[in-house]
Design a protein around this motif. Structure first.
Motif, PDB file in Angstrom:
ATOM      1  N   ASN B 140      20.946   2.148  -0.826  1.00 49.26           N
ATOM      2  CA  ASN B 140      20.397   2.252  -2.344  1.00 49.26           C
ATOM      3  C   ASN B 140      19.198   1.149  -2.688  1.00 49.26           C
ATOM      4  O   ASN B 140      18.575   1.238  -3.140  1.00 49.26           O
ATOM      5  CB  ASN B 140      21.519   1.839  -3.051  1.00 49.26           C
ATOM      6  N   TRP B 143      16.260   2.470  -0.995  1.00 53.22           N
ATOM      7  CA  TRP B 143      15.715   3.593  -1.849  1.00 53.22           C
ATOM      8  C   TRP B 143      15.010   3.109  -3.246  1.00 53.22           C
ATOM      9  O   TRP B 143      13.964   3.591  -3.585  1.00 53.22           O
ATOM     10  CB  TRP B 143      17.020   4.516  -2.395  1.00 53.22           C
ATOM     11  N   ASP B 144      15.519   2.157  -4.050  1.00 52.53           N
ATOM     12  CA  ASP B 144      15.154   1.670  -4.961  1.00 52.53           C
ATOM     13  C   ASP B 144      13.499   1.015  -4.640  1.00 52.53           C
ATOM     14  O   ASP B 144      12.715   1.117  -5.678  1.00 52.53           O
ATOM     15  CB  ASP B 144      16.072   0.365  -5.740  1.00 52.53           C
ATOM     16  N   ALA B 146      11.647   1.725  -2.043  1.00 56.23           N
ATOM     17  CA  ALA B 146      10.373   2.264  -1.311  1.00 56.23           C
ATOM     18  C   ALA B 146      10.586   3.740  -1.421  1.00 56.23           C
ATOM     19  O   ALA B 146      10.088   4.313  -0.879  1.00 56.23           O
ATOM     20  CB  ALA B 146      10.492   2.043   0.242  1.00 56.23           C
ATOM     21  N   GLN B 147      11.693   4.140  -2.019  1.00 58.03           N
ATOM     22  CA  GLN B 147      12.013   5.741  -2.288  1.00 58.03           C
ATOM     23  C   GLN B 147      12.254   6.381  -0.740  1.00 58.03           C
ATOM     24  O   GLN B 147      11.875   7.606  -0.666  1.00 58.03           O
ATOM     25  CB  GLN B 147      11.051   6.421  -2.873  1.00 58.03           C
ATOM     26  N   ILE B 148      12.836   5.659   0.050  1.00 57.37           N
ATOM     27  CA  ILE B 148      13.083   6.231   1.723  1.00 57.37           C
ATOM     28  C   ILE B 148      14.353   6.389   1.463  1.00 57.37           C
ATOM     29  O   ILE B 148      15.331   5.314   1.451  1.00 57.37           O
ATOM     30  CB  ILE B 148      12.737   5.483   2.516  1.00 57.37           C
ATOM     31  N   ASP B 149      15.061   7.445   1.863  1.00 58.29           N
ATOM     32  CA  ASP B 149      16.678   7.619   1.904  1.00 58.29           C
ATOM     33  C   ASP B 149      16.755   7.474   3.604  1.00 58.29           C
ATOM     34  O   ASP B 149      16.494   8.590   4.406  1.00 58.29           O
ATOM     35  CB  ASP B 149      16.919   8.980   1.384  1.00 58.29           C
TER      36      ASP B 149
END
Lengths: 285, 283
Positions: B140, B143-144, B146-149
């Protein structure tokens, strides 16, 4: 330390620190932090003790917690009582080849998955199972009886699952007891019972403690046996953790349950060590 | 109560009977599982419908045997892959740990040693959820920022491997340390005197001495990983290892197929265990 040996030291220290840090310590701190927050709205959390409050006030949660603890203690005591005479037989009565074979026979079932062992008990004890059929055949029952899904069945399974972890330390410590010490006990006029109480059990104490700790831990943390053999009333604390995490996706409450289980097991393990004046290092290492 | 002390006959018979009963208790569930693998019926229970090999080799419904059941075969592959990774990783780290605790005196050593033992007294399910919670916090966070999952940090094989590794390493460390303690340091010094550098000395003298313990640790780690249930249950993703796959089927109701898988498991693990015991006796 010379510089080369210093480098080696840090090279050896790194994997240990990475392993313990990233997989044990930080995850548990993270779990604690998550258990200490409350969801206010989507993505907004607040630090609070709400989860623990819920866990400690909801009767079902609290009852399951204590039930799991008490049943685990009971399972440990039963395992010890069943395993002790057998371990003594293997260590002191059986000699040579028989001794080795008996010890091996004790080990082998436990190289088999716990799932298989539990499955075996289900085949034996279910309504259409062997025991039910046997009872009808002998004439003790006139229709199929369901022996699964009771506390007693669950206890049979729990004791079975952790038996090895009691037998091995007991056999090891009992083997180190010199026969002549027991003979001396009898020579000095001791009866079988007093020799057992004053010589054999004190000598076996380290084995008893480490066996009890491991068996208690395994029972407390068991998920399969209570789920498959226990009934609707024999909810186990691990099942509640699983439900909160996987079924309800309520990680905050699940983490709080996880922490309660961890605290309970630590308290009992340390308590047992403290009562017998031993350290974790001596007992496990 | 030792053979040299005379006991009454009835006591000896009673004691022997108790021990025999105990071994019956040990053997009963496994025997039953094994026998019903050959029952020619849809259920692993009485009545006995006759002997069949179909639950191993059968190709048609309703009796598809283990060797033709894709789901089971795939999960065996998954389990073997996980177990191999866990065994190799835990023995590597176990070996470095053993050298660290055996060869160096440093501040905080006792504390680190106790910390190293801790995974043995943490319930498996708690280990599982703590790894689950932490990895998803990481995922998470990434994700927050770098928006990489990062899929690897979601429940799945990587987490299963890490979760099992986290406690099996302790066992590997204990097994390897026990052997390293018996090592005679003067052998290594002799190699150094003869002109070897440190690394060569360890590689040619110490590691061969440790080899039996390392192989033993690989086998034990492999078996523990293969059979692990609790930790795996919390971390499993879409591709389930064997124990989880069998658990899912068992919940839906069992056929003798599960008995057949179990019998093969029993044979496999007792073979490995026996080999290990014989090997250690020789070594």
């Amino acid at each position: 330390m010379r510089s080369q040996s210093r480098i080696t030291f840090y090279l050896l220290l790194t994997p240990l620190v990475l392993w313990l840090g990233l997989l044990i310590i930080i995850p548990h701190i993270d779990m604690l932090l998550i258990s200490l927050r409350e969801r206010i709205s989507f993505g907004v959390y607040e630090t609070s003790l709400a989860q623990y409050e819920k866990a400690l006030t909801e009767p079902l949660y609290l009852r399951t917690f204590w039930r799991t603890a008490v049943m685990s203690v009971l399972a440990t005591a039963l395992t010890l009582m069943i395993a002790f005479p057998v371990s003594y037989y293997i260590a002191k009565m059986a000699k040579g080849r028989l001794q080795q074979v008996l010890f091996l026979l004790c080990l082998i079932p436990f190289y088999v998955s716990e799932l298989v062992r539990t499955f075996g008990w289900m085949i034996l004890l279910r309504e259409t199972g062997l025991v039910s059929n046997l009872l009808q055949w002998v004439g003790l029952a006139d229709r199929p009886i369901e022996l699964l899904y009771t506390d007693a069945t669950m206890m049979v399974g729990l004791v079975y699952t952790s038996m090895l972890f009691m037998v091995v330390p007991l056999v090891t410590t009992l083997e180190s007891l010199d026969d002549s010490v027991i003979e001396a006990g009898y020579d000095l006029g001791g009866s079988g019972l007093s020799v057992l109480r004053e010589i054999i059990i004190p000598h076996a104490m380290p084995g008893i403690v480490s066996g009890c700790i491991v068996v208690f831990m395994l029972s407390l943390g068991n998920y399969l046996t209570p789920t498959m053999l226990g009934g609707k009333d024999s909810l186990w604390f691990t099942e509640m953790i699983y439900n909160q995490f996987i079924v309800r996706s309520n990680w905050e409450l699940g983490a709080a349950f996880g922490f309660m289980l961890l605290v309970l097991s630590s308290v009992i393990v340390w308590g047992m060590l403290w009562l017998t004046g031993r350290t974790l290092k001596e007992t496990m290492g | 109560m030792i053979p040299t002390i005379p006991q009454s006959r009835s006591f000896r018979i009673l004691y022997g009977g108790y021990v025999a009963l105990f071994f019956l208790y040990l053997a009963l569930p496994l025997t039953v599982v094994a026998v019903f693998a050959f029952n020619d019926s849809q259920f692993p229970s009485l009545p006995w419908e006759g002997f069949t090999w179909n639950w191993f080799f059968g190709e048609e419904r309703p009796q598809i045997g283990v060797f033709h059941e894709r789901g089971i075969l795939r999960s065996v592959g998954t389990s073997a892959f996980v177990a191999l990774c866990v065994a190799i990783m835990s023995v590597c780290v176990g070996t470095t740990n053993a050298f660290l605790f055996n060869r160096y005196e440093f501040r905080g050593k006792g504390f680190l040693y106790v910390l190293m033992l801790l995974p043995l007294v943490i319930p498996g399910i708690v280990l599982g959820i703590s790894v689950l919670v932490f990895s998803s916090t990481l995922a998470n966070g990434v994700w927050d920022m770098a928006q990489i999952d990062i899929q690897a940090l979601r429940p799945g094989l990587l987490l299963v491997i890490l979760g099992q590794f986290s406690f099996i390493t302790t066992i590997a460390t204990l097994v390897i340390s026990a052997r390293l303690q018996k090592f005679d340091r003067t052998l290594e010094e002799a190699a150094l005197n003869l002109g070897a550098d440190r690394l060569t000395a360890v590689r040619t003298i110490t590691l061969p001495f440790l080899a039996p313990a390392m192989i033993g640790a690989v086998v034990v780690a492999f078996l523990m990983s293969f059979e692990n249930f609790n930790t795996t249950l919390m971390l499993v993703g879409s591709d389930a290892p064997l124990t989880i796959a069998m658990f899912d089927r068992l919940k839906e109701g069992s056929t003798p197929l599960l008995n057949a898988v179990s019998l093969l498991l029993m044979l496999g693990s007792s073979l490995l265990a026996l080999m290990l015991i014989l090997f250690q006796k020789r070594g």
